[in-house]
Design an enzyme around this catalytic site. Sequence first.
Site, PDB file in Angstrom:
ATOM      1  N   GLU A   8      42.088  67.302   6.378  1.00 17.91           N
ATOM      2  CA  GLU A   8      41.691  65.899   6.478  1.00 17.91           C
ATOM      3  C   GLU A   8      41.708  65.187   5.139  1.00 17.91           C
ATOM      4  O   GLU A   8      42.124  64.038   5.044  1.00 17.91           O
ATOM      5  CB  GLU A   8      40.268  65.755   7.052  1.00 17.91           C
ATOM      6  CG  GLU A   8      40.052  66.446   8.356  1.00 17.91           C
ATOM      7  CD  GLU A   8      39.354  67.774   8.134  1.00 17.91           C
ATOM      8  OE1 GLU A   8      39.831  68.544   7.283  1.00 17.91           O
ATOM      9  OE2 GLU A   8      38.347  68.046   8.812  1.00 17.91           O
ATOM     10  N   ASP A  94      38.593  70.530  10.082  1.00 21.28           N
ATOM     11  CA  ASP A  94      37.288  71.166  10.302  1.00 21.28           C
ATOM     12  C   ASP A  94      37.152  71.673  11.728  1.00 21.28           C
ATOM     13  O   ASP A  94      37.692  71.088  12.673  1.00 21.28           O
ATOM     14  CB  ASP A  94      36.154  70.175  10.018  1.00 21.28           C
ATOM     15  CG  ASP A  94      36.117  69.756   8.557  1.00 21.28           C
ATOM     16  OD1 ASP A  94      36.591  70.535   7.703  1.00 21.28           O
ATOM     17  OD2 ASP A  94      35.611  68.662   8.264  1.00 21.28           O
ATOM     18  N   ASP A  96      34.979  71.454  14.129  1.00 22.66           N
ATOM     19  CA  ASP A  96      33.991  70.821  14.981  1.00 22.66           C
ATOM     20  C   ASP A  96      34.741  69.860  15.890  1.00 22.66           C
ATOM     21  O   ASP A  96      35.970  69.797  15.859  1.00 22.66           O
ATOM     22  CB  ASP A  96      32.905  70.113  14.161  1.00 22.66           C
ATOM     23  CG  ASP A  96      33.471  69.085  13.191  1.00 22.66           C
ATOM     24  OD1 ASP A  96      34.671  68.736  13.307  1.00 22.66           O
ATOM     25  OD2 ASP A  96      32.732  68.617  12.311  1.00 22.66           O
ATOM     26  N   GLU A  98      35.088  66.629  15.918  1.00 24.10           N
ATOM     27  CA  GLU A  98      35.869  65.600  15.230  1.00 24.10           C
ATOM     28  C   GLU A  98      37.101  66.213  14.579  1.00 24.10           C
ATOM     29  O   GLU A  98      38.201  65.666  14.640  1.00 24.10           O
ATOM     30  CB  GLU A  98      34.995  64.909  14.185  1.00 24.10           C
ATOM     31  CG  GLU A  98      35.321  63.452  13.947  1.00 24.10           C
ATOM     32  CD  GLU A  98      35.052  62.586  15.164  1.00 24.10           C
ATOM     33  OE1 GLU A  98      35.844  61.624  15.364  1.00 24.10           O
ATOM     34  OE2 GLU A  98      34.107  62.847  15.925  1.00 24.10           O
ATOM     35  N   TYR A 321      30.532  74.931   5.378  1.00 22.58           N
ATOM     36  CA  TYR A 321      30.670  73.664   6.103  1.00 22.58           C
ATOM     37  C   TYR A 321      29.296  73.036   6.347  1.00 22.58           C
ATOM     38  O   TYR A 321      28.351  73.714   6.748  1.00 22.58           O
ATOM     39  CB  TYR A 321      31.391  73.901   7.427  1.00 22.58           C
ATOM     40  CG  TYR A 321      31.819  72.634   8.108  1.00 22.58           C
ATOM     41  CD1 TYR A 321      32.593  71.695   7.441  1.00 22.58           C
ATOM     42  CD2 TYR A 321      31.454  72.369   9.420  1.00 22.58           C
ATOM     43  CE1 TYR A 321      33.000  70.528   8.062  1.00 22.58           C
ATOM     44  CE2 TYR A 321      31.862  71.218  10.062  1.00 22.58           C
ATOM     45  CZ  TYR A 321      32.630  70.290   9.369  1.00 22.58           C
ATOM     46  OH  TYR A 321      33.027  69.136   9.987  1.00 22.58           O
ATOM     47  N   ARG A 323      28.316  70.507   8.403  1.00 21.84           N
ATOM     48  CA  ARG A 323      27.918  69.964   9.704  1.00 21.84           C
ATOM     49  C   ARG A 323      27.709  71.132  10.661  1.00 21.84           C
ATOM     50  O   ARG A 323      28.648  71.665  11.229  1.00 21.84           O
ATOM     51  CB  ARG A 323      28.975  68.992  10.236  1.00 21.84           C
ATOM     52  CG  ARG A 323      29.071  67.711   9.425  1.00 21.84           C
ATOM     53  CD  ARG A 323      29.993  66.686  10.065  1.00 21.84           C
ATOM     54  NE  ARG A 323      30.038  65.467   9.253  1.00 21.84           N
ATOM     55  CZ  ARG A 323      30.902  65.255   8.263  1.00 21.84           C
ATOM     56  NH1 ARG A 323      31.804  66.192   7.970  1.00 21.84           N
ATOM     57  NH2 ARG A 323      30.872  64.133   7.571  1.00 21.84           N
ATOM     58  N   HIS A 368      29.205  77.831  13.890  1.00 25.57           N
ATOM     59  CA  HIS A 368      29.189  77.807  12.438  1.00 25.57           C
ATOM     60  C   HIS A 368      28.041  78.642  11.897  1.00 25.57           C
ATOM     61  O   HIS A 368      27.093  78.962  12.591  1.00 25.57           O
ATOM     62  CB  HIS A 368      29.018  76.377  11.931  1.00 25.57           C
ATOM     63  CG  HIS A 368      30.143  75.472  12.319  1.00 25.57           C
ATOM     64  ND1 HIS A 368      31.443  75.714  11.964  1.00 25.57           N
ATOM     65  CD2 HIS A 368      30.145  74.321  13.027  1.00 25.57           C
ATOM     66  CE1 HIS A 368      32.212  74.738  12.441  1.00 25.57           C
ATOM     67  NE2 HIS A 368      31.440  73.890  13.103  1.00 25.57           N
TER      68      HIS A 368
END
Length: 891
Positions: A8, A94, A96, A98, A321, A323, A368
């Site tokens: 990203e 990532d 997740d 998103e 990470y 989040r 995670h």
Amino acid sequence: MTKLVIVESPAKGRTISGYLGGDYDVEASVGHIRDLPQPSELPADMKKGPYGRFAVDVDNGFDPYYVVAPEKKKKVAELRKKLKEADELLLATDEDREGEAIAWHLYEVLKPKVPVKRMVFHEITQEAISRALDNPRELDTQLVDAQESRRILDRLVGYEVSPLLWRKIAPGLSAGRVQSVATRLVVDRERERMAFVAASYWDVTALMVKASETFSAKLVGLDGARIATGRDFDDKGQLKTKAVKAGIRTLNEADAHAIEEVAASNQATVTSVETKPYKRRPAPPFTTSTLQQEASRKLRMSARDTMRTAQGLYENGFITYMRTDSVNLSEQAVAAARTQIKELYGAASLTDKPRHYATKSKGAQEAHEAIRPAGDHFRTPSQVRGQLNGAQFKLYELIWKRTIACQMADAVGKTATVKLSVPLAGVASSQAGEFSASGTVITFPGFLAAYEESQDAKRYGSSEKEGQNRLPDLSEGEVLSVAEASAEGHETQPPPRYTEASLVKTMEDLGIGRPSTYAATISTISDRGYVEHRGQALVPTWVAFSVTRLLEENLPHLVDYDFTAHMENELDSIAAGNEEGPVYLERFWRGNDSTPGLEGQVESLGDIDARAVNSIALGGGITLRVGRYGPYLQETGPDGEELRRASVPEGVAPDELTVDKAKEILEKGSAQGRELGVDPETNHVILAKVGRFGPYITEEIPDGEVALTPTGRPSKRKPKPRTASLFSTMDPETVTLEQALSLLSLPRTVGQLDGEDVLAANGRYGPYLKKGSDSRSLTSEEQIFSITVEEAKALFDQPKQRRGATTKEPLKELGVDPVSEKTVLLKDGRFGPYVTDGTVNASLKRDDDPNMITNERAYELLAERRAKGPAKKLKRKAAKGKTSSSKKKAK
């Protein structure tokens, strides 16, 4: 063979590329490359079709129409070109929802003809990247479905409800699935504070003496009846029913002073000594929400700043990470922590076996790890200090300490509580007063040697001083001296306002939102003007009251805590593959037998009374109203006629606006104002008033007076009264007519320079001089009337600086540029940080961290800027209709 890796962010890409060989080409998408467009941005032939309302076809499976953002078209073209030269595509966004969605959109837009793999990792280290390369997976379409459903859900709520707020309250407002509920939480707390009635109570503290040792003890009972404390009163200022039944006694001022007098220089007998073992376990490692809470409490960082700083630490390989809602640690992490504990604190500080923590938050996902230092061997804070800026270092140190502490031994000690009796001989209708003191002694600090978790302020919490009281060795029956006693009055306190930390905790406890959304939610309700920050506290504005009331009365489901939490659970169910997104969206939009759908709720709304929604009765015939220009007070008579009106000054919190305070504001700043006299030139009455933006002077225009146009003809419009703000040194209660006329005469002509008039005036940013298009700031408001032409000339002869600007030192020296052979400096400019060699200036990119920029990166930015050549002057062109080559996603 070349493999294209897409992440990203450029910062993340640069870090990863350092761990990959020459066969890998790492590129960044810079976030999402496409999204739902505004309906106004749809192609002309689609605006009246099924996608015209939301850019989502709600009648055909909630099919979304995606477009590549205009600013991302160049990036997409670059990625397509790179993909043509590659033999394999690795999507390394990532792991997740998103990140999975970004990867899916890249796959859909790039349409790769080479093998595609999904590369996932939770930290950016050599070991983690190697493991990720060895264990790729497929795209997780369930995660994509959950993210897409969330995006469509937010579009439906926002586009249906926000226009309602624009019409009934004010333009520019917004409603949202999570933000509206967060706003209601803050408003509900303020409502509790507004309804709160304080109760008064007293206590007595005595200083006890044994030999040379002293300690303080507090009066807790009289003849066996407990003395009331703050927790025994309700929010109406009355003793709670349970306290009354228990015979709890309230101490008044007279009795407290009488006990104080008798207890001083008296003796106390120890009636009991109780000792208990003390043990305390460390807190689990950080999740996203607990990191935001602790950073707020310990570092005074906002949720947004915490996540921005953590993002930089993650992308540069310092932490895992950021989040996550899991408190799990990998075996490698546990081993790294235990090794470091043994090295730094000794084997005695280790637990006998590794600790494992269970996640308790609603809807937690265990994919995670918890947030921890990156790597299979942790870097200590001292090892990274020189590589991080101040905020990054503090946050890394916090994460490191918390991670280390969670594998350390319990803190061990003992607590002692002593009760003492002091004879009162009938004082306050009592024969004896019972005093109590307690303290904790830590015999083995354990994890406290590394870290101690902070706590939010509690309404009835005991003071730190009480908990740290050091007690001498005491035995039952022992007699002590009372050196002194003091009586002190107290008032019960209303529930504390939310801070960012406590709001995050409450949202997590209620299951509202998810860790990745908390920072954005708090930022949104701040940016929309729903809350203001008073220190750490979040204070709701009157606009927030209006918005919350409108939704509670007309769309109650949208601000219902349980309903919102249930929506999050539904999205989690979609991510887990237990439900399909379109099925849930259909139920939310159209409803079922038990729950009405949003579409039907909005369509069935009658005519909402905007005046009622924007009004709050304060009492005494005074009503607060939220108007176009801000909140104001209106006082009405018994027949409903308006008596007075005044703006609410900025800085007055809702719970501070009592009836007495409202009357004071009406007295000072009513619409009539304080009459100062008559202007001899115009015969207009001059008034001093207090408005939303402070005190000001104005004039009263008589009815029937006609304004003149610039040509001298009568105008149809009523003359506009002159106004002028008071100087900061003036008071609306004492300002004179002479001072008022001086203010209304501004701007003052100082004289002429270079054939132009020099004017002195007071503006939005303070006092200033103006000559043609040139201006200079003055140092005080009084200078407006005293400055001479000569002094003005001296000011205009000085080089002009931006308002409030001073010469800034370079932030950093970055070596010698290989092209220009000049020293490169990092500077902070008007539009942000930039690098310069004295000739060429190059702004840092969005993902360039000024605190971590390298010499090579600076040279690269300068080279790119030189290659572009001089900036071209833009010419205005007639607006043309937009077209989109992006196509609706394939099903």
